[in-house]
Design a protein around this motif. Structure first.
Motif, PDB file in Angstrom:
ATOM      1  N   GLN A 236       0.668  -1.267  -0.017  1.00 22.23           N
ATOM      2  CA  GLN A 236      -0.075  -0.029  -0.015  1.00 22.23           C
ATOM      3  C   GLN A 236       0.756   1.255  -0.082  1.00 22.23           C
ATOM      4  O   GLN A 236       0.333   2.215  -0.563  1.00 22.23           O
ATOM      5  N   ILE A 239       1.844   2.486  -3.476  1.00 21.40           N
ATOM      6  CA  ILE A 239       0.919   2.653  -4.573  1.00 21.40           C
ATOM      7  C   ILE A 239       0.292   4.065  -4.244  1.00 21.40           C
ATOM      8  O   ILE A 239       0.445   4.829  -3.069  1.00 21.40           O
ATOM      9  N   ARG A 240      -0.565   4.689  -5.245  1.00 20.10           N
ATOM     10  CA  ARG A 240      -1.259   6.004  -4.838  1.00 20.10           C
ATOM     11  C   ARG A 240      -2.361   5.750  -3.856  1.00 20.10           C
ATOM     12  O   ARG A 240      -2.773   4.700  -3.550  1.00 20.10           O
ATOM     13  N   ASP A 243      -5.530   4.110  -4.968  1.00 19.14           N
ATOM     14  CA  ASP A 243      -5.525   2.699  -5.369  1.00 19.14           C
ATOM     15  C   ASP A 243      -5.761   1.688  -4.064  1.00 19.14           C
ATOM     16  O   ASP A 243      -5.539   2.104  -3.008  1.00 19.14           O
ATOM     17  N   LEU A 255      -3.998  -5.470  -7.155  1.00 17.26           N
ATOM     18  CA  LEU A 255      -4.060  -3.896  -7.249  1.00 17.26           C
ATOM     19  C   LEU A 255      -5.115  -3.386  -8.257  1.00 17.26           C
ATOM     20  O   LEU A 255      -4.706  -3.473  -9.268  1.00 17.26           O
ATOM     21  N   LEU A 257      -6.354  -0.038 -10.006  1.00 21.12           N
ATOM     22  CA  LEU A 257      -5.663   1.296 -10.226  1.00 21.12           C
ATOM     23  C   LEU A 257      -6.530   2.162 -11.020  1.00 21.12           C
ATOM     24  O   LEU A 257      -6.671   2.088 -12.382  1.00 21.12           O
ATOM     25  N   CYS A 260      -5.365   5.026 -14.567  1.00 12.87           N
ATOM     26  CA  CYS A 260      -4.051   4.365 -14.789  1.00 12.87           C
ATOM     27  C   CYS A 260      -3.975   3.903 -16.108  1.00 12.87           C
ATOM     28  O   CYS A 260      -4.730   2.564 -16.209  1.00 12.87           O
ATOM     29  N   ALA A 265       0.873   1.176 -15.650  1.00 15.07           N
ATOM     30  CA  ALA A 265       0.691   0.172 -14.682  1.00 15.07           C
ATOM     31  C   ALA A 265       1.834  -1.089 -14.762  1.00 15.07           C
ATOM     32  O   ALA A 265       2.081  -1.367 -13.725  1.00 15.07           O
ATOM     33  N   LEU A 268       4.622   0.588 -12.748  1.00 20.66           N
ATOM     34  CA  LEU A 268       4.412   0.611 -11.734  1.00 20.66           C
ATOM     35  C   LEU A 268       4.307  -0.829 -10.997  1.00 20.66           C
ATOM     36  O   LEU A 268       5.005  -0.971  -9.674  1.00 20.66           O
ATOM     37  N   VAL A 272       6.707  -1.849  -7.799  1.00 27.99           N
ATOM     38  CA  VAL A 272       6.187  -2.862  -6.857  1.00 27.99           C
ATOM     39  C   VAL A 272       6.919  -4.090  -6.556  1.00 27.99           C
ATOM     40  O   VAL A 272       7.340  -4.411  -5.300  1.00 27.99           O
TER      41      VAL A 272
END
Length: 328
Positions: A236, A239-240, A243, A255, A257, A260, A265, A268, A272
């Motif tokens: 968590q 991510i934004r 999200d 996740l 998003l 996005c 993605a 990201l 991640v």
């Protein structure tokens, strides 16, 4: 035929019933006051009946919208104003009338607003009685009102806390703290509809914990139970704020998003995955993850997106097995 209403749908209907019953109760009280010859009190309190009826009709018409809550403020202020207006002439009757107003306000208003309004009302009540009836009467009224207000606040807070707890249990996975599979479809359907109306892309990232069963066999289920919340919290943070992370299976986290694109993605996803694998996860020697990213197609439903995501995960797993066999 079964009728299933959520709490948000049930509350306005319950308020309509209570307001109608309150209007009937006020009518019976006015009849008793009329028999006692309290004609000014009858004329003043008669305003409460159309106020209750108008509020009930308004809430019933607006029951499927959020705007119905505004009428409750007008109703509370009307009832309080009527009681305070008659307080100098009928202090005993109006004081007992005002004792019930905090209970009523906590029923129809948010907790913070009901607390503030009830507190201000209590201060005005005590001040008026102090000026008109003396210090001892005001002190006794303040003690009684404080006890009623405190009891009503505690009950309302515990009820609200219980609702939060039940909602959390219904929406989240009890081990990892991530949202559960049931909420995944609701949230994804909501984000798909929002993205289509706003012409924004929605993407998903799947994170699969490799060798999940083997980790349990080696380190035990207790260590895995302690690891999963830390894993979700770490994900968590990468991510934004808008999200969300869901646990669809023992080893599968997804996740969602909003706003996005699929290319973003993928970027990201790599960040991640790399960040989570590079962390030290005691007592595990290392953490291996498989990750998949995809974008939601126009007109695609949540179930179809899940099937496509799972198919891509299985395809990646077969490719990994084939590569491992070829390497050996």
């Amino acid at each position: 035929m079964t009728i299933d209403l959520s709490q948000e749908e049930l509350l306005p209907r319950l308020q309509v019933v209570v307001y109608l019953l309150a209007a009937c109760a006020v009518a019976l009280t006015l009849y008793d006051q009329y028999r006692q010859g309290l004609y000014p009190l009858v004329l003043s309190n008669a305003i409460a009946i159309p106020a209750f009826l108008f509020s009930a009709i308004f809430i019933y018409l607006k029951r499927d919208q959020r705007g119905y809550e505004r009428i409750n403020y007008a109703l509370i202020f009307t009832l309080a104003g009527l009681a305070l207006y008659q307080l100098p002439h009928y202090p005993l009757q109006m004081t007992h009338y005002l004792y019930a107003l905090p209970l009523f306000s906590f029923f129809c208003l948010p907790l913070r607003a009901a607390t503030l309004i009830s507190g201000v009302l209590g201060i005005i009540l005590v001040a008026m009685l102090w000026l008109d009836r003396g210090f001892l009467v005001a002190l006794r009224t303040a003690a009684n009102f404080s006890l009623l207000l405190g009891s009503a606040w505690c009950f309302a807070y515990l009820t609200l806390l219980k609702g939060w707890s039940l909602k959390r249990l219904a929406l989240t996975d009890r081990i990892s703290g991530a949202y559960n599979r049931r909420h995944f479809f609701q949230a994804l359907t909501r984000e798909i509809a929002r993205g289509q109306s706003a012409r924004q892309s929605v993407s998903l990232i799947a994170l699969v914990l490799d060798d999940y069963r083997q980790l349990i066999d080696i380190h035990g289920s207790r260590e895995m139970t302690a690891f999963l919340p830390r894993f979700v919290t770490s994900a968590q943070r990468l991510i934004r704020a808008g999200d969300e992370i869901f646990r669809l299976d023992d080893d599968l986290f997804v996740l969602v998003l909003p706003d996005c694109h699929e290319d973003d993605a993928i970027v990201l996803m790599e960040r991640v995955k790399r960040s989570l694998q590079q962390r030290a996860w005691k007592p595990f020697a290392e953490l291996s993850l498989r990750a998949v990213a995809l974008g939601v197609h126009t007109g695609e439903e949540a179930r179809d997106v899940e099937k496509r995501l799972l198919a891509r995960i299985q395809k990646q797993q077969r490719a990994s097995l084939q590569l491992a066999a070829f390497t050996e």
